[in-house]
Design an enzyme around this catalytic site. Structure first.
Site, PDB file in Angstrom:
ATOM      1  CE  LYS A 115      -4.304  -1.920   1.255  1.00 22.80           C
ATOM      2  NZ  LYS A 115      -5.495  -2.044   2.028  1.00 22.80           N
ATOM      3  CE  LYS A 201      -5.311  -8.416  -1.933  1.00 27.05           C
ATOM      4  NZ  LYS A 201      -6.551  -8.258  -1.191  1.00 27.05           N
ATOM      5  CE  LYS A 204     -13.366  -4.168   0.198  1.00 23.95           C
ATOM      6  NZ  LYS A 204     -12.136  -4.423   0.968  1.00 23.95           N
TER       7      LYS A 204
HETATM    8  N1  AQP Z   1      -8.276 -11.227  -4.150  1.00 25.56           N
HETATM    9  C1  AQP Z   1      -8.693 -11.851  -3.062  1.00 25.56           C
HETATM   10  N2  AQP Z   1      -8.853 -13.199  -3.056  1.00 25.56           N
HETATM   11  C2  AQP Z   1      -9.281 -13.848  -1.950  1.00 25.56           C
HETATM   12  N3  AQP Z   1      -9.568 -13.219  -0.786  1.00 25.56           N
HETATM   13  C3  AQP Z   1      -9.413 -11.882  -0.745  1.00 25.56           C
HETATM   14  N4  AQP Z   1      -9.600 -10.969   0.228  1.00 25.56           N
HETATM   15  C4  AQP Z   1      -9.313  -9.735  -0.238  1.00 25.56           C
HETATM   16  N5  AQP Z   1      -8.925  -9.812  -1.524  1.00 25.56           N
HETATM   17  C5  AQP Z   1      -8.983 -11.130  -1.865  1.00 25.56           C
HETATM   18  C6  AQP Z   1     -10.084 -11.285   1.563  1.00 25.56           C
HETATM   19  O1  AQP Z   1     -11.248 -10.506   1.797  1.00 25.56           O
HETATM   20  C7  AQP Z   1     -11.341 -10.218   3.193  1.00 25.56           C
HETATM   21  C8  AQP Z   1     -11.669  -8.774   3.396  1.00 25.56           C
HETATM   22  O2  AQP Z   1     -10.627  -7.961   2.958  1.00 25.56           O
HETATM   23  P1  AQP Z   1     -10.507  -6.477   3.516  1.00 25.56           P
HETATM   24  O3  AQP Z   1     -11.724  -5.706   3.168  1.00 25.56           O
HETATM   25  O4  AQP Z   1     -10.185  -6.516   4.963  1.00 25.56           O
HETATM   26  O5  AQP Z   1      -9.276  -5.835   2.825  1.00 25.56           O
HETATM   27  P2  AQP Z   1      -8.186  -6.401   1.890  1.00 25.56           P
HETATM   28  O6  AQP Z   1      -7.682  -7.733   2.308  1.00 25.56           O
HETATM   29  O7  AQP Z   1      -7.152  -5.323   1.782  1.00 25.56           O
HETATM   30  O8  AQP Z   1      -9.049  -6.554   0.557  1.00 25.56           O
HETATM   31  P3  AQP Z   1      -8.964  -5.708  -0.759  1.00 25.56           P
HETATM   32  O9  AQP Z   1     -10.105  -6.093  -1.636  1.00 25.56           O
HETATM   33  O10 AQP Z   1      -7.589  -5.817  -1.332  1.00 25.56           O
HETATM   34  O11 AQP Z   1      -9.246  -4.223  -0.237  1.00 25.56           O
HETATM   35  P4  AQP Z   1      -8.395  -2.894  -0.428  1.00 25.56           P
HETATM   36  O12 AQP Z   1      -8.240  -2.679  -1.891  1.00 25.56           O
HETATM   37  O13 AQP Z   1      -9.257  -1.841   0.239  1.00 25.56           O
HETATM   38  O14 AQP Z   1      -7.089  -3.107   0.265  1.00 25.56           O
HETATM   39  C9  AQP Z   1      -9.998 -10.628   3.812  1.00 25.56           C
HETATM   40  O15 AQP Z   1     -10.166 -11.835   4.507  1.00 25.56           O
HETATM   41  C10 AQP Z   1      -9.108 -10.830   2.638  1.00 25.56           C
HETATM   42  O16 AQP Z   1      -8.128 -11.809   2.881  1.00 25.56           O
END
Ligand code: AQP
Length: 340
Positions: A115, A201, A204
């Site tokens: 990040k 990965k 969002k």
């Molecule tokens: N690509 C992915 N594949 C499988 N699992 C995923 N998770 C996130 N991306 C994937 C799982 O979703 C849960 C919630 O995630 P989060 O909202 O806490 O934030 P994150 O892990 O940082 O997810 P994002 O989508 O990548 O959000 P942003 O872009 O805001 O950082 C977690 O259990 C995560 O493992």
């Protein structure tokens, strides 16, 4: 909630549209898990402050996220569904655990490193909350005496840190204040990759929306995104699972497997001899069907804001009751309030 079932905690940040990666990595398991565990499903709004843009509407996003929880089959009669900021114990424990976490531990977290890169490494643009995020996550988990945390593989390192902090605290005070949690990570679907960059990965916050399938995407855009998705350049055009040799095809196979509830091996056999274009049609049809059903249910819940608020209100009461017990144990170890 009176029960002897193991405790499970899971959360999603309401930072915008939920992706099919979030769904496959965690949410798809929630409705089944609530039969065998006492589940705490949290909307992690405090976490979302670390990355929010100025034009973001948190209230809307919390209600959107809650509606998706329900649409995915979370039953508030069986599980505790709540918003993190409604339970002050999270912030309280967060501060305390900050003092039991080393700077170097947080500096090693790969999610922070990634990040940070998106901010082009300008340290002055990074808020301390982003650095500190894993300690708040540890507090979220430990407050509920959690046994299991279903997560995607990107969060594995944060669960390891949570375990380290909990063990450190327990051994410093010769106590068992905290239960040591374990991650629940599935072999397949634990890391859904970007559609155009299958070595990255799916997230969002990706600025290229063609990399991501959002749960609220309309069907025509899903079809287009899958059509444009990167497949692999080997000449054989065979459909089989191999993350190294065929990252694009393997990613689509994992998505298809998760939403159709079919094993990757079974799918690979069924898809033998099929060309990439046909395979993509099969994947987009399956995603479209899945999203149509989910979105219908989502819209039904989303319409009824007073019902959503009632669930959040009641969930917060239950979450406060449970978390307060752990917080009091911690405070007592630290001699807080001992002058009275
Ligand atoms: N690509 C992915 N594949 C499988 N699992 C995923 N998770 C996130 N991306 C994937 C799982 O979703 C849960 C919630 O995630 P989060 O909202 O806490 O934030 P994150 O892990 O940082 O997810 P994002 O989508 O990548 O959000 P942003 O872009 O805001 O950082 C977690 O259990 C995560 O493992």
């Amino acid at each position: 909630m009176i029960s002897s079932k193991p405790i499970l905690f899971s959360a999603i940040q309401p930072t915008g549209n939920i992706t099919i990666g979030n769904y496959i990595g965690t949410m798809r398991h929630w409705s089944i898990l609530q039969n065998n565990y006492d589940c705490f499903y949290c909307i992690a709004d405090l976490h979302s402050l670390t990355t929010l843009e100025n034009n973001f509407f948190l209230k809307k996003s919390i209600l959107d996220t809650l509606s998706f929880y329900l649409a995915c089959g979370v039953n508030p009669e069986k599980s505790v569904v709540f918003v993190q900021s409604h339970v002050y114990q999270h912030s309280q424990l967060n501060w305390i655990l900050n003092c039991y976490t080393q700077f170097s531990e947080l500096f090693r977290m790969t999610q922070f490193k990634k990040k940070r890169k998106t901010k082009h490494d300008h340290i002055e643009k990074i808020n301390v909350g982003l650095f500190n995020y894993p300690v708040l996550m540890a507090s979220d988990i430990l407050l509920y005496q959690t046994n299991f945390v279903p997560v995607g593989s990107d969060q594995k390192q944060h669960i390891e840190l949570t375990r380290n902090i909990a063990n450190r605290f327990n051994s410093l005070y010769s106590s068992d204040v905290f239960t040591i949690p374990k991650p629940l990570i599935n072999q397949y679907g634990c890391k859904i990759m970007s559609l155009l960059e299958p070595n990255k990965k799916m997230s969002k916050s990706d600025i290229n929306k063609n990399n991501v399938i959002f749960l609220l995407d309309d069907i025509s855009s899903v079809n287009l995104k899958i059509k444009q998705s990167i497949t692999d350049s080997d000449k054989s055009c065979k459909i089989y699972y191999d993350r190294k040799k065929k990252p694009g095809i393997s990613n689509l196979l994992e998505i298809l497997s998760a939403i159709s509830n079919k094993d990757i091996d079974v799918l690979s056999r069924e898809l033998e001899g099929i060309m990439y274009a046909e395979f993509k049609n099969i994947v987009s049809d399956a995603i479209s069907k899945f999203l149509c059903k989910l979105q219908k249910s989502y819209i039904n819940y989303r319409r009824d804001e007073s019902f959503l608020k009632k669930i959040a209100y009641e969930g917060a009461i239950k979450a406060r009751l449970k978390s307060e017990k752990t917080l009091q144990k911690v405070q007592s170890k630290l001699d807080f309030f001992s002058i009275f």
